[in-house]
Write a protein that holds these residues in place. Structure first.
Motif, short mmCIF file in Angstrom:
data_model
loop_
_atom_site.label_atom_id
_atom_site.label_comp_id
_atom_site.label_asym_id
_atom_site.label_seq_id
_atom_site.Cartn_x
_atom_site.Cartn_y
_atom_site.Cartn_z
N LYS A 1 0.83 -1.21 0.00
CA LYS A 1 0.00 0.00 0.00
C LYS A 1 0.86 1.26 0.00
N ASP A 2 0.45 2.25 -0.83
CA ASP A 2 1.12 3.55 -0.85
C ASP A 2 1.08 4.20 0.53
N CYS B 1 6.35 0.49 2.91
CA CYS B 1 6.24 0.73 1.47
C CYS B 1 6.91 2.05 1.07
N THR C 1 2.47 3.83 3.41
CA THR C 1 2.61 3.16 4.71
C THR C 1 4.11 3.08 4.98
N ASP D 1 -3.17 0.20 -5.43
CA ASP D 1 -3.59 1.59 -5.31
C ASP D 1 -3.90 2.16 -6.69
N SER E 1 1.23 -1.93 -6.91
CA SER E 1 0.28 -2.20 -5.82
C SER E 1 -1.12 -2.05 -6.40
#
Length: 148
Positions: free
Chosen positions: A33-34, A39, A36, A66, A64
């Protein structure tokens, strides 16, 4: 060695990224996930080494689920210099075998396994890292890319 599954996805900047169209080696890294902690660190580490990957002719692609819009905000916020591809429907994650069952606090759920693949110019996976630990990972991938 295994042939890399097809990868043709919408990417930040409004374009698409296709492994088949690159005509050169690539690092394809899947992340959950973008924006976090893990990441972000991973993307920053690959960005820090982007000039060295570029000098080897290696394209670095983060994938990802996203959206492209989220990827663009993530890149702008952190000054990232890697291609971010959006796999909203999860088809690429499935094809690459990184959509897996995970466990968090005893609860099982499906999610993206943090994994990286080094793909040569012929489209063969030369090296795969599964269940990646972020610290030092981008540097290790760069070393492997130098050996291509």
């Amino acid at each position: 060695m295994m042939k890399a599954p097809a990868l043709d996805l919408p990417a930040d900047g409004g374009g698409r990224v296709s492994l088949q169209a690159l005509n050169g080696p690539a690092v394809v890294y899947f992340y959950p996930k973008d924006d976090t902690a893990g990441c972000t660190r991973e993307a920053q580490d690959f960005t820090a080494l982007a000039p060295e990957f570029a000098a080897l002719g290696v394209t670095v692609i983060g994938v990802s689920k996203d959206t492209v819009a989220k990827h663009e905000r993530f890149k702008a916020k952190h000054g990232l210099d890697v291609v971010l591809a959006s796999d909203e429907d999860g088809a690429a994650c499935e094809a690459w075998g990184v959509w897996v069952e995970k466990t968090l606090y005893g609860r099982k759920y499906m999610g993206i396994e943090r994994a990286t693949f080094l793909v040569d110019a012929e489209g063969l996976i030369r090296r795969a890292w599964r269940k990646v630990s972020v610290k030092g990972h981008a540097q290790e991938v760069l070393e492997a890319a130098r050996a291509l």
